[in-house]
Design a protein around this motif. Sequence first.
Motif, mmCIF file in Angstrom:
data_model
loop_
_atom_site.group_PDB
_atom_site.id
_atom_site.type_symbol
_atom_site.label_atom_id
_atom_site.label_comp_id
_atom_site.label_asym_id
_atom_site.label_seq_id
_atom_site.Cartn_x
_atom_site.Cartn_y
_atom_site.Cartn_z
ATOM 1 N N MET A 208 0.699 -1.042 0.049
ATOM 2 C CA MET A 208 0.017 0.071 -0.021
ATOM 3 C C MET A 208 0.823 1.050 0.194
ATOM 4 O O MET A 208 1.946 1.318 0.446
ATOM 5 C CB MET A 208 -0.842 0.150 1.159
ATOM 6 C CG MET A 208 -2.008 -1.197 1.289
ATOM 7 S SD MET A 208 -2.712 -1.055 2.671
ATOM 8 C CE MET A 208 -3.790 -2.366 2.586
ATOM 9 N N ARG A 209 0.427 2.335 -0.398
ATOM 10 C CA ARG A 209 0.899 3.472 -0.542
ATOM 11 C C ARG A 209 0.539 4.507 0.886
ATOM 12 O O ARG A 209 -0.677 4.228 1.321
ATOM 13 C CB ARG A 209 0.645 4.530 -1.729
ATOM 14 C CG ARG A 209 1.010 4.025 -2.697
ATOM 15 C CD ARG A 209 0.970 4.937 -4.006
ATOM 16 N NE ARG A 209 -0.326 5.608 -3.852
ATOM 17 C CZ ARG A 209 -0.517 6.535 -5.004
ATOM 18 N NH1 ARG A 209 0.205 6.896 -5.590
ATOM 19 N NH2 ARG A 209 -1.833 6.922 -4.789
ATOM 20 N N TYR A 210 1.655 4.929 1.597
ATOM 21 C CA TYR A 210 1.302 5.534 2.894
ATOM 22 C C TYR A 210 1.578 7.079 2.665
ATOM 23 O O TYR A 210 2.598 7.380 2.002
ATOM 24 C CB TYR A 210 2.031 5.184 3.963
ATOM 25 C CG TYR A 210 1.740 3.585 4.060
ATOM 26 C CD1 TYR A 210 0.866 3.376 5.295
ATOM 27 C CD2 TYR A 210 2.488 2.589 3.409
ATOM 28 C CE1 TYR A 210 0.384 2.002 5.574
ATOM 29 C CE2 TYR A 210 1.902 1.184 3.794
ATOM 30 C CZ TYR A 210 1.021 1.009 4.606
ATOM 31 O OH TYR A 210 0.714 -0.265 4.952
ATOM 32 N N TRP A 211 0.646 8.051 3.424
ATOM 33 C CA TRP A 211 1.038 9.561 3.266
ATOM 34 C C TRP A 211 0.913 10.032 4.731
ATOM 35 O O TRP A 211 0.027 9.654 5.610
ATOM 36 C CB TRP A 211 -0.141 10.042 2.536
ATOM 37 C CG TRP A 211 -0.256 9.671 1.035
ATOM 38 C CD1 TRP A 211 -0.846 8.655 0.670
ATOM 39 C CD2 TRP A 211 0.622 10.213 -0.082
ATOM 40 N NE1 TRP A 211 -0.726 8.619 -0.696
ATOM 41 C CE2 TRP A 211 0.278 9.158 -1.144
ATOM 42 C CE3 TRP A 211 1.538 11.371 -0.146
ATOM 43 C CZ2 TRP A 211 0.879 9.726 -2.412
ATOM 44 C CZ3 TRP A 211 2.090 11.427 -1.693
ATOM 45 C CH2 TRP A 211 1.698 10.574 -2.518
ATOM 46 N N GLN B 159 -5.749 14.556 -1.579
ATOM 47 C CA GLN B 159 -5.824 13.135 -1.836
ATOM 48 C C GLN B 159 -7.393 12.846 -1.884
ATOM 49 O O GLN B 159 -8.187 13.458 -1.246
ATOM 50 C CB GLN B 159 -5.128 12.227 -1.081
ATOM 51 C CG GLN B 159 -3.527 12.574 -0.884
ATOM 52 C CD GLN B 159 -2.669 12.120 -2.022
ATOM 53 O OE1 GLN B 159 -2.974 11.118 -2.750
ATOM 54 N NE2 GLN B 159 -1.722 12.964 -2.462
ATOM 55 N N HIS C 57 -7.741 4.487 6.548
ATOM 56 C CA HIS C 57 -7.800 3.533 5.569
ATOM 57 C C HIS C 57 -9.092 3.215 5.131
ATOM 58 O O HIS C 57 -9.811 2.863 5.677
ATOM 59 C CB HIS C 57 -6.827 2.468 5.756
ATOM 60 C CG HIS C 57 -6.809 1.404 4.817
ATOM 61 N ND1 HIS C 57 -7.075 0.145 4.934
ATOM 62 C CD2 HIS C 57 -6.460 1.373 3.574
ATOM 63 C CE1 HIS C 57 -6.826 -0.463 3.882
ATOM 64 N NE2 HIS C 57 -6.475 0.258 3.115
ATOM 65 N N ASP D 8 -5.183 4.178 -0.204
ATOM 66 C CA ASP D 8 -3.975 4.517 0.452
ATOM 67 C C ASP D 8 -4.473 4.789 1.992
ATOM 68 O O ASP D 8 -5.411 4.824 2.308
ATOM 69 C CB ASP D 8 -3.449 5.802 -0.213
ATOM 70 C CG ASP D 8 -3.074 5.831 -1.516
ATOM 71 O OD1 ASP D 8 -2.988 4.930 -2.089
ATOM 72 O OD2 ASP D 8 -2.831 7.012 -2.311
#
Length: 116
Positions: free
Chosen positions: A8-11, A36, A58, A42
């Motif tokens: 997964m992408r994390y911010w 976003q 999430h 994400d």
Amino acid sequence: MFNLNASMRYWLYPFPTDMRKGFYTLSGLVTERMGQDVRSGDVFIFLNRHCTSMKALHMEHGGLVIYYMKLEKGNFALPPLDEKGKTHPFSWQKLMLMVQGIDAEKCHYKKRWKSA
């Protein structure tokens, strides 16, 4: 039901966040301040002012999920942030180090192959 992983992408949200915020207000921060889409799949990470609490927002298959961790002692070590006010991509590895109390700045990363 813990469904976070390395694919997964994390911010990381770069400002302190009031930990009383829930699903709707954190979703608003993701949309309005981070630019976003909360439905992207994400993971969005928020920390309080003292870095003693962390929330991860999430979207899963059934709806929104908040993972919340509050430390009894110490605080989370923040990674270096390049620009003020910019949302920062974050990695699963850095998140795991932060949760385990390991300072990512002092870690030496060995070379590994990464897919593009």
